[in-house]
Motif scaffolding. Structure first.
Motif, PDB file in Angstrom:
ATOM      1  N   ASN A 521     -52.081  55.122   4.969  1.00  0.00           N
ATOM      2  CA  ASN A 521     -50.833  55.319   5.693  1.00  0.00           C
ATOM      3  C   ASN A 521     -50.590  54.148   6.647  1.00  0.00           C
ATOM      4  O   ASN A 521     -51.472  53.314   6.868  1.00  0.00           O
ATOM      5  N   LEU A 522     -49.386  54.108   7.202  1.00  0.00           N
ATOM      6  CA  LEU A 522     -49.061  53.056   8.167  1.00  0.00           C
ATOM      7  C   LEU A 522     -49.707  53.417   9.502  1.00  0.00           C
ATOM      8  O   LEU A 522     -49.122  54.116  10.333  1.00  0.00           O
ATOM      9  N   SER A 523     -50.939  52.948   9.695  1.00  0.00           N
ATOM     10  CA  SER A 523     -51.654  53.250  10.928  1.00  0.00           C
ATOM     11  C   SER A 523     -52.729  52.200  11.182  1.00  0.00           C
ATOM     12  O   SER A 523     -53.207  51.542  10.253  1.00  0.00           O
ATOM     13  N   LYS A 524     -53.110  52.073  12.434  1.00  0.00           N
ATOM     14  CA  LYS A 524     -54.193  51.167  12.802  1.00  0.00           C
ATOM     15  C   LYS A 524     -55.510  51.643  12.212  1.00  0.00           C
ATOM     16  O   LYS A 524     -56.356  50.846  11.814  1.00  0.00           O
ATOM     17  N   ALA A 525     -55.693  52.957  12.166  1.00  0.00           N
ATOM     18  CA  ALA A 525     -56.939  53.514  11.635  1.00  0.00           C
ATOM     19  C   ALA A 525     -57.153  53.096  10.189  1.00  0.00           C
ATOM     20  O   ALA A 525     -58.271  52.813   9.771  1.00  0.00           O
ATOM     21  N   ALA A 526     -56.077  53.064   9.430  1.00  0.00           N
ATOM     22  CA  ALA A 526     -56.175  52.760   8.005  1.00  0.00           C
ATOM     23  C   ALA A 526     -56.252  51.264   7.735  1.00  0.00           C
ATOM     24  O   ALA A 526     -57.010  50.826   6.858  1.00  0.00           O
ATOM     25  N   TRP A 527     -55.480  50.474   8.448  1.00  0.00           N
ATOM     26  CA  TRP A 527     -55.359  49.048   8.132  1.00  0.00           C
ATOM     27  C   TRP A 527     -56.155  48.132   9.061  1.00  0.00           C
ATOM     28  O   TRP A 527     -56.422  46.993   8.716  1.00  0.00           O
ATOM     29  N   GLY A 528     -56.494  48.632  10.236  1.00  0.00           N
ATOM     30  CA  GLY A 528     -57.249  47.825  11.187  1.00  0.00           C
ATOM     31  C   GLY A 528     -56.379  47.205  12.258  1.00  0.00           C
ATOM     32  O   GLY A 528     -55.184  46.967  12.067  1.00  0.00           O
ATOM     33  N   ALA A 529     -56.979  46.941  13.409  1.00  0.00           N
ATOM     34  CA  ALA A 529     -56.287  46.299  14.530  1.00  0.00           C
ATOM     35  C   ALA A 529     -57.214  45.243  15.114  1.00  0.00           C
ATOM     36  O   ALA A 529     -58.416  45.476  15.282  1.00  0.00           O
ATOM     37  N   PHE A 530     -56.663  44.077  15.408  1.00  0.00           N
ATOM     38  CA  PHE A 530     -57.448  43.000  16.013  1.00  0.00           C
ATOM     39  C   PHE A 530     -57.662  43.277  17.502  1.00  0.00           C
ATOM     40  O   PHE A 530     -56.805  43.873  18.153  1.00  0.00           O
ATOM     41  N   ASN A 531     -58.819  42.825  17.984  1.00  0.00           N
ATOM     42  CA  ASN A 531     -59.029  42.927  19.427  1.00  0.00           C
ATOM     43  C   ASN A 531     -58.037  42.001  20.135  1.00  0.00           C
ATOM     44  O   ASN A 531     -57.554  41.034  19.567  1.00  0.00           O
ATOM     45  N   LYS A 532     -57.728  42.355  21.350  1.00  0.00           N
ATOM     46  CA  LYS A 532     -56.721  41.585  22.099  1.00  0.00           C
ATOM     47  C   LYS A 532     -57.356  40.599  23.076  1.00  0.00           C
ATOM     48  O   LYS A 532     -56.665  39.944  23.850  1.00  0.00           O
ATOM     49  N   ASN A 533     -58.688  40.493  23.062  1.00  0.00           N
ATOM     50  CA  ASN A 533     -59.396  39.590  23.968  1.00  0.00           C
ATOM     51  C   ASN A 533     -59.380  38.181  23.389  1.00  0.00           C
ATOM     52  O   ASN A 533     -60.038  37.892  22.393  1.00  0.00           O
ATOM     53  N   VAL A 534     -58.628  37.303  23.999  1.00  0.00           N
ATOM     54  CA  VAL A 534     -58.478  35.939  23.473  1.00  0.00           C
ATOM     55  C   VAL A 534     -59.732  35.099  23.706  1.00  0.00           C
ATOM     56  O   VAL A 534     -59.858  33.999  23.166  1.00  0.00           O
ATOM     57  N   ASN A 535     -60.665  35.590  24.512  1.00  0.00           N
ATOM     58  CA  ASN A 535     -61.865  34.810  24.825  1.00  0.00           C
ATOM     59  C   ASN A 535     -62.981  34.978  23.796  1.00  0.00           C
ATOM     60  O   ASN A 535     -64.009  34.321  23.887  1.00  0.00           O
ATOM     61  N   ILE A 536     -62.813  35.882  22.847  1.00  0.00           N
ATOM     62  CA  ILE A 536     -63.820  36.044  21.791  1.00  0.00           C
ATOM     63  C   ILE A 536     -63.142  35.898  20.439  1.00  0.00           C
ATOM     64  O   ILE A 536     -61.923  36.007  20.317  1.00  0.00           O
TER      65      ILE A 536
END
Length: 599
Positions: A521-536
């Motif tokens: 489905n259209l969701s972060k759980a299904a497709w994944g989400a990138f971390n928002k920490n630009v330092n790593i």
């Protein structure tokens, strides 16, 4: 009526019209009407005033009761006898009713949780027409006439599935038959579960079913009527299903394993079938349907069926036989992620099978955090993006990304948060120059309230659409991107979509650049989400198991795009499940929310 049946959890609101359901659950309001008999003047059943609005449905359900439980005339019905342990036997299929569960959705436990509809409880199923061991409680039972049509609404003639699949090349993409849409029953690109098990595709010696929800009585009933009851069956399931915990005691050939998830909010949501044949060959099926009655009844589902894959010679090179899309390697890597020992023999079998005939990419999601490696990102939307960047023909930024799923996750307070920042950043890629930073238009097909209200099952048709007001109220921006479910060309406008698809197409050129069928489905759980920490370094976090296939024209037909709506140089039109151009929401339309079923 059989007194041992569990009460239907819907009560007077039951919308079912399938004989299997009425063989498993009692309905006191229907039993009373049926017991009172026909009115002598009208020769019709007398339906109480409070049920008048459902009179037409109730009359249909009463006809089912007449067929399943004919009134006795001095002896027990030929349709029903009773076993020594008190369970009813209908046409040779044992129905051991477990605890009923509402046919409602599994509510999201967190914004990241992907959800799916939930059904009445599975039931054990076993033939009684042959002599069996005393421990089965079915010894010395008389042979009982069996009629497949009492259990399966849409039954097609056996022996033709192989030619149907051969005729579906080069796409091998099907939709399930819709019980109440007879025009779908004999379409070339309609498939039933019985046809997937058809002997013309090969003599099945063993199989694997990976799914979220499994109604064991329904599944084993299909295996029984296909003549493969008793063959080894491995089931990996995601939803809590008590009936599967000890299934091997009554069915030693069945091994059922609950897939353990790393967090309570994750879901084993993939729908994969593996079939091994007696000649050593095998087949892979990727679908969007759970393994229970409702999902194969009046819901639009998508199914991709591989060609029959031949076994490599015992002394052959196991590096041979890979598909141009690396499907075999990706499938093996995906199965390894389950960390289930019982899959090892199947992984070994896949390794020794020729997958070169497969022309699609395997697209998976597995739980965990993933960084870019030598093969890029292995799963989720980032994997799709890498494949598009390598193999998709160049296109203009104005070509929309069209998404369609049966649930929507928490996408953030605006379109930039995840849809553009993560999802469209991957799905907009192609093999041409990067161009400007413009995002393609985002269009989302999701049934409106009016879509569901006019479905075959009225509002209950929305039982497979677990999108709630709690999530919808937090993302009002999404309303401007929504389109109706419309499938007049495929005779499925009234069959609510549990199918999930993603594509980019240019209507002006009648061209499709790529198409994806998946459980995701259209969701972060299904497709994944990138971390928002630009330092790593970027880390893609995925919660679910999902599985799908990506169609890229270069590998399927050797061209840049798929033809849309017409035959091009002998190549058939790509079989979209919905109509184009898309139908926008009317000004007063609203997305269907699961809350409407509980009001």
């Amino acid at each position: 009526m059989a007194s041992n049946l569990k009460k239907c959890p819907y009560g007077e609101q039951c919308y079912r019209k399938n004989p299997i359901h009425f063989g498993e659950f009692s309905h006191p309001h229907l039993d009373t009407i049926y017991a009172n008999g026909l009115d002598s003047k009208t020769n019709k059943y007398v339906i109480p005033d409070e049920l008048f609005m459902s009179a037409e449905l109730i009359e249909t359900q009463l006809k089912l009761l007449e067929k399943l439980f004919p009134k006795p005339s001095g002896s027990k019905s030929s349709k029903e006898t009773t076993s020594t342990d008190g369970n009813s036997l209908k046409d040779g299929i044992r129905l051991d009713s477990g605890s009923p569960k509402p046919d409602s959705v599994k509510q999201s436990k967190s914004p990241m949780a992907s959800t799916s509809s939930k059904c009445a409880s599975p039931n054990s199923c076993k033939p009684s027409s042959t002599s069996v061991d005393d421990s089965s409680k079915f010894s010395k039972k008389p042979k009982i006439t069996k009629n497949i049509k009492d259990y399966i609404p849409v039954v097609l003639e056996k022996g033709h599935a192989a030619e149907k699949i051969a005729s579906a090349a080069p796409y091998n993409l099907f939709l399930t038959a819709i019980t109440d849409s007879k025009r779908t029953h004999h379409e070339p690109l309609t498939i039933t579960f019985q046809e997937i098990l058809d002997e013309s595709l090969g003599e099945i010696e063993s199989s694997v079913q990976i799914n979220f929800m499994v109604e064991i009585g329904w599944l084993l009933g299909h295996y029984y009527f296909a003549g493969i009851m008793g063959t080894p069956l491995l089931i990996l399931y995601g939803d809590e299903t008590p009936e599967l915990l000890n299934i091997s005691k009554t069915h030693p050939e069945v091994t059922a394993i609950k897939v353990n998830m790393p967090t309570p909010f994750a879901t084993s949501h993939a729908k994969v079938m593996l079939f091994g044949y007696t000649d050593g060959d095998m087949r892979v099926v990727i679908s969007t349907a759970n393994l229970y009655e409702d999902d194969w009844h009046n819901r639009t589902q998508g199914i991709w069926i591989s060609p029959k894959l031949t076994a490599l010679p015992n002394d052959g090179d196991t590096t041979a036989g890979e598909s141009p899309t690396n499907f075999r390697q990706d499938l093996m890597l995906y199965l390894v992620e389950y960390k289930i020992a019982k899959l090892q023999s199947w992984i070994a079998r896949i390794r020794k099978t020729d997958f070169s005939a497969i022309n699609v990419f395997f697209i998976g999601s597995t739980p965990g955090g993933f960084r870019e490696g030598p093969r890029g990102y292995p799963w989720g939307h980032a994997r799709v993006g890498e494949l598009l960047q390598k193999h998709c023909a160049p296109m203009e930024a104005r070509v929309p990304v069209i998404c369609q799923s049966s649930s929507i996750g928490s996408l953030g307070p605006n379109i930039h948060t995840w849809i553009q920042h993560d999802f469209l950043s991957s799905l907009r890629k192609h093999s041409g120059p990067p161009g400007l930073s413009h995002f393609p238009p985002f269009k989302m097909i999701y049934p409106s309230f009016s879509n569901v209200k006019s479905s075959h099952d009225d509002l209950f048709g929305g039982g497979c659409l677990p999108y709630g007001s709690n999530t919808n109220d937090k993302q009002p921006w999404l309303r401007g991107h929504l389109f109706q479910w419309c499938s007049k060309q495929r005779h499925r406008s009234q069959a609510m979509p549990h199918i999930k698809t993603y594509t980019r197409m240019k209507l002006e050129d009648q061209s499709i650049y790529w198409f994806m069928l998946t459980s995701a489905n259209l969701s972060k759980a299904a497709w994944g989400a990138f971390n928002k920490n630009v330092n790593i370094s970027p880390c893609l976090r995925i919660m679910n198991y999902e599985a799908g296939v990506l169609f890229l024209p270069k590998f399927v037909i050797g061209e840049d795009t798929f033809p849309l709506g017409h035959v091009r140089d002998g190549i058939p039109s790509f079989p979209l499940p919905y109509d184009v151009p898309l139908t926008p929401y009317a000004p007063d339309d609203k997305p269907f929310l699961m809350d409407y079923l509980h009001q």
